[in-house]
Design a protein around this motif. Sequence first.
Motif, short mmCIF file in Angstrom:
data_model
loop_
_atom_site.label_atom_id
_atom_site.label_comp_id
_atom_site.label_asym_id
_atom_site.label_seq_id
_atom_site.Cartn_x
_atom_site.Cartn_y
_atom_site.Cartn_z
N ALA A 72 0.84 -1.21 0.00
CA ALA A 72 0.00 0.00 0.00
C ALA A 72 0.87 1.25 0.00
O ALA A 72 0.56 2.23 -0.69
N ASP A 73 1.95 1.22 0.77
CA ASP A 73 2.86 2.36 0.81
C ASP A 73 3.54 2.58 -0.54
O ASP A 73 3.76 3.73 -0.97
N ARG A 74 3.86 1.48 -1.22
CA ARG A 74 4.48 1.59 -2.55
C ARG A 74 3.53 2.26 -3.53
O ARG A 74 3.93 3.14 -4.30
N LEU A 75 2.25 1.88 -3.48
CA LEU A 75 1.26 2.51 -4.35
C LEU A 75 1.06 3.97 -3.97
O LEU A 75 0.98 4.84 -4.84
N ARG A 76 1.00 4.26 -2.68
CA ARG A 76 0.82 5.64 -2.22
C ARG A 76 1.96 6.53 -2.71
O ARG A 76 1.74 7.65 -3.19
N THR A 77 3.16 6.04 -2.64
CA THR A 77 4.33 6.79 -3.09
C THR A 77 4.28 7.02 -4.60
O THR A 77 4.57 8.11 -5.09
N ALA A 78 3.89 5.99 -5.35
CA ALA A 78 3.80 6.11 -6.80
C ALA A 78 2.74 7.12 -7.21
O ALA A 78 2.91 7.86 -8.20
N LEU A 79 1.66 7.18 -6.46
CA LEU A 79 0.61 8.15 -6.77
C LEU A 79 1.07 9.57 -6.42
O LEU A 79 0.85 10.51 -7.19
N ALA A 80 1.71 9.71 -5.26
CA ALA A 80 2.16 11.04 -4.83
C ALA A 80 3.22 11.61 -5.76
O ALA A 80 3.25 12.82 -6.02
N SER A 81 4.07 10.76 -6.30
CA SER A 81 5.16 11.22 -7.17
C SER A 81 4.72 11.44 -8.61
O SER A 81 5.45 12.04 -9.41
N GLY A 82 3.54 10.94 -8.96
CA GLY A 82 3.08 11.02 -10.34
C GLY A 82 3.51 9.84 -11.19
O GLY A 82 3.16 9.76 -12.37
N GLU A 83 4.26 8.92 -10.59
CA GLU A 83 4.78 7.78 -11.36
C GLU A 83 3.64 6.88 -11.85
O GLU A 83 3.66 6.42 -13.00
N TRP A 84 2.64 6.65 -11.00
CA TRP A 84 1.52 5.81 -11.43
C TRP A 84 0.82 6.45 -12.63
O TRP A 84 0.54 5.78 -13.62
N ASP A 85 0.57 7.76 -12.54
CA ASP A 85 -0.15 8.42 -13.63
C ASP A 85 0.67 8.46 -14.92
O ASP A 85 0.11 8.38 -16.01
N SER A 86 1.96 8.56 -14.79
CA SER A 86 2.78 8.58 -16.01
C SER A 86 2.72 7.24 -16.73
O SER A 86 2.83 7.19 -17.96
N ARG A 87 2.52 6.18 -15.98
CA ARG A 87 2.48 4.83 -16.57
C ARG A 87 1.06 4.38 -16.90
O ARG A 87 0.83 3.71 -17.91
N HIS A 88 0.11 4.77 -16.05
CA HIS A 88 -1.23 4.19 -16.18
C HIS A 88 -2.35 5.23 -16.17
O HIS A 88 -3.53 4.86 -16.12
N GLY A 89 -2.01 6.50 -16.22
CA GLY A 89 -3.01 7.55 -16.08
C GLY A 89 -4.12 7.50 -17.10
O GLY A 89 -5.24 7.97 -16.83
N HIS A 90 -3.85 6.92 -18.27
CA HIS A 90 -4.89 6.83 -19.31
C HIS A 90 -6.08 6.00 -18.84
O HIS A 90 -7.20 6.17 -19.33
N LEU A 91 -5.85 5.13 -17.85
CA LEU A 91 -6.94 4.28 -17.36
C LEU A 91 -7.99 5.08 -16.60
O LEU A 91 -9.14 4.64 -16.47
N ARG A 92 -7.63 6.24 -16.11
CA ARG A 92 -8.61 7.08 -15.40
C ARG A 92 -9.74 7.53 -16.33
O ARG A 92 -10.81 7.92 -15.86
N ARG A 93 -9.50 7.47 -17.63
CA ARG A 93 -10.50 7.91 -18.61
C ARG A 93 -11.05 6.76 -19.44
O ARG A 93 -11.88 6.99 -20.33
N LEU A 94 -10.62 5.56 -19.17
CA LEU A 94 -11.08 4.40 -19.93
C LEU A 94 -12.45 3.96 -19.42
O LEU A 94 -12.59 3.59 -18.25
N PRO A 95 -13.50 3.99 -20.25
CA PRO A 95 -14.85 3.70 -19.77
C PRO A 95 -15.02 2.30 -19.19
O PRO A 95 -15.81 2.10 -18.26
N ALA A 96 -14.30 1.34 -19.74
CA ALA A 96 -14.39 -0.03 -19.24
C ALA A 96 -13.07 -0.73 -19.50
O ALA A 96 -12.36 -0.43 -20.48
N PHE A 97 -12.73 -1.66 -18.64
CA PHE A 97 -11.46 -2.37 -18.69
C PHE A 97 -11.74 -3.85 -18.90
O PHE A 97 -12.54 -4.45 -18.16
N GLU A 98 -11.13 -4.44 -19.90
CA GLU A 98 -11.26 -5.88 -20.12
C GLU A 98 -10.06 -6.55 -19.48
O GLU A 98 -8.98 -6.63 -20.07
#
Length: 261
Positions: free
Chosen positions: A225-251
């Motif tokens: 959980a701390d690893r994910l929290r750090t990745a979100l705070a640093s922007g690292e998660w969004d740089s890699r996966h941020g497009h998923l925030r706008r994806l209407p559905a995920f297969e």
Amino acid sequence: MTDTHPRAHDGSAGDADYGVIGSSYSAYRRPDDRISQVLWRALGDARTVLNVGAGAGSYEPLDREVTAVEPSASMRRQRPAGLPPAVDAVAEALPFADDAFDASMTTFSVHQWGDLAAGLAEMRRVTRGPVVILTCDPDLLDRFWLTEYAPEVISTERRRYPSLPRLAAGLGGTVSVEPVPIPLDCTDGFNEAYYGRPEALLDAGARAACSAWSFVRPALATQYADRLRTALASGEWDSRHGHLRRLPAFEGSLVLVRATP
């Protein structure tokens, strides 16, 4: 058949003890209407339906005669007042006559059964028509980004979920598999439901409602959980996966397995 399966203190018969992890399950695992529609269509015109591993009643159709089976007392207590009480029994020993139901269903349950083959055979025995299973394909779990931040959670899921060929072999008859897209605002909080809302998995309650987390040492789960929290705070998660925030559905790995005699 006689129920000889070992049970946890609250009756849980699978590999997860819902007396420990299930106290707030229904607050996070609310059935999603779009997934419900996929499941209910697969039941066809069945009027009598058996729901095995029914939990708190998620995905039970309200316009049919449903008989629910749930071994965990904690989960049975969380069933809404409008649903019929669940029978205290396990998949491997269903207390019903042969061909007792038009159809049967089970959702997010087969990976917890102590004897998969026996449970599937019992569902087939008591069902005249389709057996419908909502589950995850273990071969598709790596589509989800959580494998990068909580690898043991995903490897646990991969070990627990039965392969689609095992399910097909256990059910017999004609078997079809349908991918089930996961909506961005999915109300059922299994891990992949948060594909575009990663902050949700920082909530310990949300993690507890996904049984795979209970098989990870608490210190390691906190580290994940701390690893994910750090990745979100640093922007690292969004740089890699941020497009998923706008994806209407995920297969992802969610699939519907339907078997007819």
